[in-house]
Each structure stands twice: as structure tokens, then as C-alpha cells.
Design a protein around this motif. Structure first.
Motif, mmCIF file in Angstrom:
data_model
loop_
_atom_site.group_PDB
_atom_site.id
_atom_site.type_symbol
_atom_site.label_atom_id
_atom_site.label_comp_id
_atom_site.label_asym_id
_atom_site.label_seq_id
_atom_site.Cartn_x
_atom_site.Cartn_y
_atom_site.Cartn_z
ATOM 1 N N LYS A 144 0.866 -1.185 0.000
ATOM 2 C CA LYS A 144 0.000 0.000 0.000
ATOM 3 C C LYS A 144 0.896 1.227 0.000
ATOM 4 O O LYS A 144 2.110 1.122 0.197
ATOM 5 C CB LYS A 144 -0.950 -0.017 1.194
ATOM 6 N N GLY A 145 0.296 2.364 -0.244
ATOM 7 C CA GLY A 145 1.056 3.609 -0.210
ATOM 8 C C GLY A 145 2.104 3.689 -1.309
ATOM 9 O O GLY A 145 1.917 3.168 -2.412
ATOM 10 N N LEU A 146 3.229 4.332 -0.985
ATOM 11 C CA LEU A 146 4.296 4.537 -1.969
ATOM 12 C C LEU A 146 4.807 3.232 -2.570
ATOM 13 O O LEU A 146 4.974 3.151 -3.792
ATOM 14 C CB LEU A 146 5.441 5.358 -1.350
ATOM 15 N N PRO A 147 5.050 2.174 -1.784
ATOM 16 C CA PRO A 147 5.501 0.915 -2.405
ATOM 17 C C PRO A 147 4.507 0.373 -3.441
ATOM 18 O O PRO A 147 4.914 -0.102 -4.501
ATOM 19 C CB PRO A 147 5.652 -0.040 -1.218
ATOM 20 N N ALA A 148 3.207 0.481 -3.167
ATOM 21 C CA ALA A 148 2.191 0.014 -4.125
ATOM 22 C C ALA A 148 2.280 0.827 -5.412
ATOM 23 O O ALA A 148 2.209 0.274 -6.517
ATOM 24 C CB ALA A 148 0.793 0.122 -3.526
ATOM 25 N N ILE A 149 2.443 2.128 -5.285
ATOM 26 C CA ILE A 149 2.559 3.002 -6.459
ATOM 27 C C ILE A 149 3.818 2.659 -7.249
ATOM 28 O O ILE A 149 3.790 2.541 -8.480
ATOM 29 C CB ILE A 149 2.536 4.489 -6.032
ATOM 30 N N CYS A 150 4.920 2.448 -6.548
ATOM 31 C CA CYS A 150 6.182 2.128 -7.204
ATOM 32 C C CYS A 150 6.076 0.815 -7.998
ATOM 33 O O CYS A 150 6.499 0.751 -9.150
ATOM 34 C CB CYS A 150 7.296 2.055 -6.168
ATOM 35 N N PHE A 151 5.496 -0.221 -7.390
ATOM 36 C CA PHE A 151 5.344 -1.497 -8.100
ATOM 37 C C PHE A 151 4.469 -1.331 -9.344
ATOM 38 O O PHE A 151 4.776 -1.889 -10.398
ATOM 39 C CB PHE A 151 4.764 -2.579 -7.180
ATOM 40 N N GLN A 152 3.398 -0.554 -9.236
ATOM 41 C CA GLN A 152 2.525 -0.341 -10.398
ATOM 42 C C GLN A 152 3.279 0.393 -11.508
ATOM 43 O O GLN A 152 3.145 0.066 -12.688
ATOM 44 C CB GLN A 152 1.278 0.442 -9.991
ATOM 45 N N HIS A 153 4.090 1.377 -11.129
ATOM 46 C CA HIS A 153 4.895 2.140 -12.096
ATOM 47 C C HIS A 153 5.853 1.201 -12.838
ATOM 48 O O HIS A 153 5.950 1.243 -14.060
ATOM 49 C CB HIS A 153 5.657 3.231 -11.334
ATOM 50 N N GLU A 154 6.557 0.347 -12.088
ATOM 51 C CA GLU A 154 7.537 -0.554 -12.713
ATOM 52 C C GLU A 154 6.855 -1.627 -13.570
ATOM 53 O O GLU A 154 7.332 -1.952 -14.653
ATOM 54 C CB GLU A 154 8.443 -1.204 -11.655
ATOM 55 N N ILE A 155 5.738 -2.178 -13.096
ATOM 56 C CA ILE A 155 5.022 -3.184 -13.882
ATOM 57 C C ILE A 155 4.477 -2.553 -15.163
ATOM 58 O O ILE A 155 4.471 -3.189 -16.219
ATOM 59 C CB ILE A 155 3.932 -3.887 -13.026
ATOM 60 N N ASP A 156 4.058 -1.284 -15.093
ATOM 61 C CA ASP A 156 3.646 -0.570 -16.311
ATOM 62 C C ASP A 156 4.762 -0.600 -17.360
ATOM 63 O O ASP A 156 4.496 -0.763 -18.554
ATOM 64 C CB ASP A 156 3.297 0.894 -16.004
ATOM 65 N N HIS A 157 6.016 -0.413 -16.921
ATOM 66 C CA HIS A 157 7.140 -0.442 -17.867
ATOM 67 C C HIS A 157 7.190 -1.763 -18.640
ATOM 68 O O HIS A 157 7.580 -1.798 -19.802
ATOM 69 C CB HIS A 157 8.482 -0.238 -17.153
ATOM 70 N N LEU A 158 6.795 -2.850 -17.986
ATOM 71 C CA LEU A 158 6.833 -4.167 -18.636
ATOM 72 C C LEU A 158 5.757 -4.286 -19.715
ATOM 73 O O LEU A 158 5.821 -5.155 -20.577
ATOM 74 C CB LEU A 158 6.649 -5.280 -17.597
ATOM 75 N N ASN A 159 4.768 -3.390 -19.636
ATOM 76 C CA ASN A 159 3.655 -3.400 -20.586
ATOM 77 C C ASN A 159 3.716 -2.226 -21.566
ATOM 78 O O ASN A 159 2.727 -1.928 -22.240
ATOM 79 C CB ASN A 159 2.326 -3.395 -19.822
ATOM 80 N N GLY A 160 4.852 -1.544 -21.612
ATOM 81 C CA GLY A 160 5.022 -0.442 -22.550
ATOM 82 C C GLY A 160 4.265 0.817 -22.180
ATOM 83 O O GLY A 160 3.982 1.655 -23.032
ATOM 84 N N ILE A 161 3.931 0.954 -20.895
ATOM 85 C CA ILE A 161 3.152 2.112 -20.432
ATOM 86 C C ILE A 161 4.054 3.033 -19.615
ATOM 87 O O ILE A 161 4.792 2.579 -18.746
ATOM 88 C CB ILE A 161 1.954 1.646 -19.564
ATOM 89 N N MET A 162 3.969 4.333 -19.912
ATOM 90 C CA MET A 162 4.735 5.336 -19.164
ATOM 91 C C MET A 162 3.802 6.006 -18.157
ATOM 92 O O MET A 162 2.595 6.122 -18.402
ATOM 93 C CB MET A 162 5.326 6.376 -20.111
ATOM 94 N N PHE A 163 4.353 6.493 -17.040
ATOM 95 C CA PHE A 163 3.515 7.071 -15.984
ATOM 96 C C PHE A 163 2.635 8.202 -16.492
ATOM 97 O O PHE A 163 1.485 8.347 -16.093
ATOM 98 C CB PHE A 163 4.367 7.530 -14.783
ATOM 99 N N TYR A 164 3.164 9.016 -17.410
ATOM 100 C CA TYR A 164 2.398 10.178 -17.862
ATOM 101 C C TYR A 164 1.210 9.792 -18.751
ATOM 102 O O TYR A 164 0.328 10.610 -18.995
ATOM 103 C CB TYR A 164 3.299 11.201 -18.557
ATOM 104 N N ASP A 165 1.163 8.527 -19.202
ATOM 105 C CA ASP A 165 0.000 8.056 -19.968
ATOM 106 C C ASP A 165 -1.263 8.103 -19.106
ATOM 107 O O ASP A 165 -2.373 8.155 -19.632
ATOM 108 C CB ASP A 165 0.207 6.620 -20.467
ATOM 109 N N HIS A 166 -1.101 8.041 -17.768
ATOM 110 C CA HIS A 166 -2.238 8.024 -16.843
ATOM 111 C C HIS A 166 -2.711 9.431 -16.461
ATOM 112 O O HIS A 166 -3.760 9.571 -15.849
ATOM 113 C CB HIS A 166 -1.850 7.296 -15.541
#
Length: 184
Positions: A144-166
């Protein structure tokens, strides 16, 4: 050792590709890559090492960011209770998440994006991630919190998604309904 020169920048085609699953048990080369991702984030948070090698501080790094299109991430960050969340994973997946959203008040940054892109990035407030550690053993982590956000950000990279796409293009700071604001 990974340096800033190894990290590809926004616009590089690898950052927009769907990364491939890592074949388990991992090869020696894949083990070395995974360990070097974690080594980078740990070293980048040590001011002496970061200065000596010119590392930009980061809390997470994904293999596509070093031009390796494989599903590997490393995260090294303190949680809400100052507990250290430090993982290097093959094939991480979000297997469940909260309905509730969260976002970083200061916005997100990325080692592959040199400029600041302002705006709120809606994420899930809580996630459960399943993946395989450096030894190829399955792990399941509730975050939860910052670690949850960080994991989502990194997993997005595996799917070709950049943070600013959101980020909401019309109104980057539009309040996110029923979301937890994380001030870090």
C-alpha cells in the motif's frame, strides 16, 4: 554495474514494447540483470555512491529501462511504517487490487524521463503482487502507499506504459475522486 548511461530515455522504442516473460529457472544472464537492477536502486539512494558514479536517485527500475525487453523489476523503498520494501522480481503480476485509488501529491518521476511532467497519476491504493525472486521462488507481496505506487509504475514499464499516460491530459491536477493523497 548499471549507470545512467545504461538507462534508455523516453522515445526509445523498447520503452513502448510488451516485455517478454522470463523463462524459469532463470539463466545466469537473467540473474545478473535482475541483481544489477536492484544494485542500481540501492546504490542510487546512497549519496556517496550516487555522486561518485553520477547515478540519479530512484526507488524502482525495470529491465526495459536498460533496453532489455524482459519482465524483470527491482524496487527498494521505505513503506508507511518506515519498513524497507526491497524486491527484485521476475514476471511480476498484480493479482488483486483495491477499488480505492491513490496518487503522489508531488506527481511521479522516472529515470527514463529527463523532464518533470506535472500531474496526478491515478493508481490503486493497495495491490497484491505475485512474482519470482532471484532464486526463482514464488513470492506474494501485499503493498500500500508509496511501495504500491512504485510497483505499479515498474510493472507498467513491462507493458510499454509510461507514468504520464495516466495523467489527465486536459486537467493534469484534476482531483481524483475517493483517492488517498500520498505526500512523500
Amino acid at each position: 554495474m548499471i549507470t545512467m548511461d545504461d538507462i534508455i530515455r523516453d522515445g526509445h522504442p523498447t520503452l513502448r514494447k510488451m516485455a517478454e516473460e522470463v523463462v524459469l529457472p532463470p539463466s545466469e544472464e537473467d540473474k545478473q540483470i535482475l541483481n544489477s537492477l536492484l544494485e542500481y536502486v540501492i546504490n542510487s539512494q546512497n549519496s556517496e555512491i550516487a555522486e561518485k558514479y553520477g547515478l540519479r536517485p530512484g526507488i524502482g527500475l525495470a529491465a526495459p529501462q536498460i533496453n532489455v525487453s524482459k519482465r524483470m523489476i527491482a524496487v527498494h523503498v521505505n513503506g508507511d511504517r518506515d519498513e524497507l520494501i526491497s524486491y527484485a522480481l521476475y514476471n511480476p503480476k498484480i493479482i488483486s487490487h483495491s477499488v480505492e485509488k491513490a496518487y503522489l501529491k508531488s506527481g511521479e518521476g522516472c529515470l527514463s524521463v529527463d523532464e518533470s511532467i506535472p500531474g496526478y497519476v491515478p493508481r490503486y491504493a493497495r495491490v497484491t503482487v505475485k512474482g519470482f525472486n532471484a532464486d526463482g521462488k514464488e513470492v506474494k507481496i501485499r503493498l500500500k502507499g508509496l511501495p504500491a505506487i512504485c510497483f505499479q509504475h515498474e510493472i507498467d514499464h513491462l507493458n510499454g506504459i509510461m507514468f504520464y499516460d495516466h495523467i489527465n491530459k486536459d486537467n493534469p491536477f484534476k482531483p481524483i475522486e475517493d483517492a488517498v493523497e500520498i505526500d512523500r
